[in-house]
Design an enzyme around this catalytic site. Sequence first.
Site, PDB file in Angstrom:
ATOM      1  N   ASP A  18      54.331  32.849 -64.723  1.00 54.93           N
ATOM      2  CA  ASP A  18      54.724  32.861 -66.126  1.00 54.93           C
ATOM      3  C   ASP A  18      53.927  31.828 -66.912  1.00 54.93           C
ATOM      4  OD1 ASP A  18      56.121  33.679 -68.315  1.00 54.93           O
ATOM      5  OD2 ASP A  18      58.039  32.813 -67.720  1.00 54.93           O
ATOM      6  N   ASN A  20      51.012  32.604 -69.079  1.00 54.75           N
ATOM      7  CA  ASN A  20      49.620  32.892 -69.458  1.00 54.75           C
ATOM      8  C   ASN A  20      49.430  32.905 -70.973  1.00 54.75           C
ATOM      9  OD1 ASN A  20      48.877  33.169 -66.774  1.00 54.75           O
ATOM     10  ND2 ASN A  20      49.116  35.393 -66.767  1.00 54.75           N
ATOM     11  N   GLY A  21      50.366  33.569 -71.669  1.00 50.20           N
ATOM     12  CA  GLY A  21      50.253  33.671 -73.120  1.00 50.20           C
ATOM     13  C   GLY A  21      50.380  32.322 -73.810  1.00 50.20           C
ATOM     14  N   ARG A  22      51.344  31.521 -73.353  1.00 49.13           N
ATOM     15  CA  ARG A  22      51.535  30.200 -73.950  1.00 49.13           C
ATOM     16  C   ARG A  22      50.349  29.287 -73.655  1.00 49.13           C
ATOM     17  NH1 ARG A  22      57.430  29.349 -71.641  1.00 49.13           N
ATOM     18  NH2 ARG A  22      56.873  31.294 -70.597  1.00 49.13           N
ATOM     19  N   ARG A  31      45.949  36.097 -76.095  1.00 50.03           N
ATOM     20  CA  ARG A  31      46.717  36.230 -74.860  1.00 50.03           C
ATOM     21  C   ARG A  31      45.861  36.805 -73.738  1.00 50.03           C
ATOM     22  NH1 ARG A  31      52.261  35.929 -75.024  1.00 50.03           N
ATOM     23  NH2 ARG A  31      52.442  37.399 -73.291  1.00 50.03           N
ATOM     24  N   HIS A  35      45.587  35.757 -69.710  1.00 49.74           N
ATOM     25  CA  HIS A  35      45.745  36.635 -68.547  1.00 49.74           C
ATOM     26  C   HIS A  35      44.519  36.587 -67.635  1.00 49.74           C
ATOM     27  CE1 HIS A  35      49.553  38.152 -69.824  1.00 49.74           C
ATOM     28  NE2 HIS A  35      49.090  38.738 -70.905  1.00 49.74           N
ATOM     29  N   ARG A  69      55.558  45.783 -73.775  1.00 47.99           N
ATOM     30  CA  ARG A  69      54.642  44.873 -74.443  1.00 47.99           C
ATOM     31  C   ARG A  69      53.664  45.649 -75.332  1.00 47.99           C
ATOM     32  NH1 ARG A  69      52.928  40.007 -70.246  1.00 47.99           N
ATOM     33  NH2 ARG A  69      55.057  39.317 -69.759  1.00 47.99           N
ATOM     34  N   LEU A 129      45.945  36.283 -44.272  1.00 47.72           N
ATOM     35  CA  LEU A 129      46.978  36.222 -45.296  1.00 47.72           C
ATOM     36  C   LEU A 129      47.483  37.623 -45.606  1.00 47.72           C
ATOM     37  CD1 LEU A 129      48.509  34.430 -47.385  1.00 47.72           C
ATOM     38  CD2 LEU A 129      46.739  35.112 -49.030  1.00 47.72           C
ATOM     39  N   LEU A 193      65.308  34.954 -62.437  1.00 47.53           N
ATOM     40  CA  LEU A 193      64.560  35.814 -61.511  1.00 47.53           C
ATOM     41  C   LEU A 193      63.823  36.953 -62.212  1.00 47.53           C
ATOM     42  CD1 LEU A 193      66.715  36.298 -58.292  1.00 47.53           C
ATOM     43  CD2 LEU A 193      64.384  35.458 -58.457  1.00 47.53           C
ATOM     44  N   GLU A 205      64.882  29.766 -51.343  1.00 48.14           N
ATOM     45  CA  GLU A 205      64.926  28.544 -52.134  1.00 48.14           C
ATOM     46  C   GLU A 205      64.119  28.790 -53.412  1.00 48.14           C
ATOM     47  OE1 GLU A 205      66.717  25.991 -51.351  1.00 48.14           O
ATOM     48  OE2 GLU A 205      67.213  26.570 -49.283  1.00 48.14           O
TER      49      GLU A 205
END
Length: 238
Positions: A18, A20-22, A31, A35, A69, A129, A193, A205
Amino acid sequence: MEEVPKTIIPCHIAVIMDGNGRWAAKRHMPRSYGHQQGSKAVERFCEDAYHLGVKYVTVYAFSTENWSRPKEEIDTLMGLLRDFLKECIKKSKKNNMRVRILGDVARLDRDLQFRIAELTEKTKDYDGLQFQVALNYGGRDEILRAVKKTVAAVQNGTLTIDEITPESFQRFFDSTEIPDPDLIIRTSGEQRLSNFLLWQSAYSEFYFTDVLWPDFNKKELEKAIEYYGKRERRFGGV
C-alpha cells in the site's frame, strides 16, 4: 559468553503493498509513477526475503475491488503486469523461482491469461523462492468459489457431506499447495486486511508500518522479521 538467540524466520510472508499513489503524490508525480516504483520494490523484496531465508512470498497486486479505480490507473496496472509477465519467465529461470497466480484470472484480457498459464507451467518445477501474485483476488471471492466447487463435488459424488472438513475445503482454494502465511505485512499505515487471504490468515501475525511501499527496503523487512521473532506463536485459538 551469552549465546545470541537465533532470529526466527517466517516460512511464508504475505504483503499488502500500500502507498504507491501517496508516494508519487509526495513527489508531485502521477500515480502511474508510484506504481512503476512499487513494481520495482516487489523484485527487491523477493530477493531480500529469499536471501534472509523466507521460502514463500505472496503479494497483493490487484484486488477484485480495484476494478472500480479510474480506467487510466487500471490500464497502467495492466501494462505493468504485462511487463512483469514478459520478464518473469527469464528471471524465474535465473533465480529458480516458482510463480503462481492467486485469484480469478478469467476477467483479464486473453493475452494476460495466456502469459499467466505459460509462466505457471514453465516455473512449476523450480524449488527456490515460491512467489505468489494475488491478481483479481479477493478473500471473499476465493471462499465463495471454493464453496461452489465443494457443492459441485458433492453433487457429482466425489465428495460426501461428512467428508467436508477444513482440510478438504481448503483443497479448493487458489492457495491449496501453499502454507498459510506466518506473517502479513501492510505498508503505508493502514491497519486492515482489505479482503486479503481471509481464511489463510486465521493464525498469522500482522505487522503494520507507516513506510510507503516503494520505500520498503531490506532494513524494513528485517524490522518486520524481528517483530515476528519476538511474538509468542500459539495455535488452537489460545
